[in-house]
Every structure is written in C-alpha cells, then in structure tokens.
Design a protein around this motif. Structure first.
Motif, PDB file in Angstrom:
ATOM      1  N   PHE A   7     -21.958  -3.019  -3.710  1.00 53.48           N
ATOM      2  CA  PHE A   7     -20.692  -3.758  -3.697  1.00 53.48           C
ATOM      3  C   PHE A   7     -20.284  -4.153  -5.118  1.00 53.48           C
ATOM      4  N   SER A  23     -19.525  -1.005  -7.506  1.00 55.60           N
ATOM      5  CA  SER A  23     -18.310  -0.243  -7.217  1.00 55.60           C
ATOM      6  C   SER A  23     -17.057  -0.899  -7.803  1.00 55.60           C
ATOM      7  N   ARG A  24     -17.200  -2.073  -8.420  1.00 54.11           N
ATOM      8  CA  ARG A  24     -16.040  -2.808  -8.940  1.00 54.11           C
ATOM      9  C   ARG A  24     -16.117  -3.020 -10.446  1.00 54.11           C
ATOM     10  N   ARG A  79     -16.320   2.705  -2.416  1.00 63.08           N
ATOM     11  CA  ARG A  79     -16.701   1.549  -1.600  1.00 63.08           C
ATOM     12  C   ARG A  79     -18.002   1.835  -0.825  1.00 63.08           C
TER      13      ARG A  79
END
Length: 198
Positions: free
Chosen positions: A100, A103-104, A197
């Motif tokens: 999580f 991925s950002r 994602r």
C-alpha cells in the motif's frame, strides 16, 4: 545371642546378592524402567552424535548457525520471501501495508533530501535565502503531516475491509515508518510499482 542371630540373618542375603551378581539377568525379567519410544531414542542418539565435545566448539556452531540465519534473512529482505523475514515484517497484513505504501508517492520519503537542501540554504549568509529556507522547512513539515494523516485514514479503511479478523496492531505505525524511508532504501524491497494498487 543377638550377635549370632544377626550373622545368621545376614549370611543368606549376602549369598543371594552374590548369586545375583554372578548370574546374568533373564531377558524376560522386567528391567525397572519403561522402554523409550523410537522417536525419543533416535533424538537421544542424534543429540549424542551431534553434541559438541567442548564449549568452544558449541560457540563456533552457534555462531555459524546465526550467520546462516542472518544470510537467509538478508536474502528474504531483498526478495520478499515470507519464510525468512523478521517477525516484524511477517504476515499478510504487513505485506499489504508495505504494498500500500510502496504503490504511492509520499512526501515523507523526500524529507531527507529536502532537509539537506534547506540546511544548505539556511547556512548561506543571505537574509532572503534564510527566510525562504525557514518557510520551506515549515511548508515541508505541514505537507508531511497532512499527507500522513490522509494515509492513516486510507490505510485503516483498507485494512478493516481486507482483514476484518486479522490482528492489525501496529500495522499503521509500520506503514508510517516505511513512508519516512526513501523507496530505494526500504527493506523488505518494494514488490509493487508506483501506481500499482495492491
């Protein structure tokens, strides 16, 4: 009178014990202890064969075993192999948190390079540059706080949806600590690309 009786009583028992020691025990006679199970006997044999002769040898074996475990752990941190990861990084919840975060884009991961730039600007003896560096410093801290708060809410929501029955204690803090590391230096290594994602 008493002496002769004592001698008479002792004599037969002495003969009996002498007779017992001379004759071997019958194979059908009970041995006075239970027979060990096969697994116990094998483990005792293994222990006897692998037991080190002295303390130095034992310490040497222990060091070698620790070295091998650390090597496996390093490989697992690079490859993401769940079997040999440290306890802190094991489990599906922690894997999801890592994916999580990885991925950002997080502002917190650029904190160290920005801090170096701001420090250099603040050391220059020009009043305007020092003021700009102070404003930049405040702006970076505010952006990191806002970004982290947003990440906490999104991560909590995703964890509640995906892992309703799993223990999630410390998972959000684990994710926040991961955002503070630059992507290239994160361990275990990121397994997802940015924008992908989990």
């Amino acid at each position: 009178m008493f002496r002769s009786r004592a001698k008479e009583e002792k004599a037969p028992t002495d003969k009996v014990t002498a007779d017992l020691s001379k004759h071997p025990r019958s194979p059908e006679a009970p041995k006075g202890r239970p027979t060990p199970k096969r697994s116990e006997a094998q483990s005792q044999r293994r222990r006897a064969s692998t037991a080190p002769a002295d303390r130095k040898e034992a310490m040497k074996r222990q060091r070698e075993a620790r070295r091998a475990d650390l090597a496996k752990q390093r490989e697992a941190l690079a490859s993401g192999d769940e079997r040999y990861l440290p306890v802190r990084d094991k489990g599906p919840v922690r894997r999801f948190v890592r994916d999580f975060v990885d991925s950002r884009f997080c502002i917190a991961e650029f904190f160290l390079p920005l801090a170096v730039v701001i420090l250099v600007l603040s050391m220059v003896r020009v009043g305007q540059l020092q003021n700009i560096s102070l404003l930049l410093w405040l702006g970076v801290i505010v952006m990191i706080i806002i970004d982290s708060i947003g990440l906490v809410f999104r991560l909590r929501k995703q964890l509640a949806e995906r892992f309703p029955d799993e223990p999630k204690r410390g998972a959000v803090a684990y994710g926040l600590m991961r955002t503070l590391q630059m992507r290239r230096l994160r361990l275990p290594k990121p397994q997802v690309k940015r924008g992908e994602r989990p």
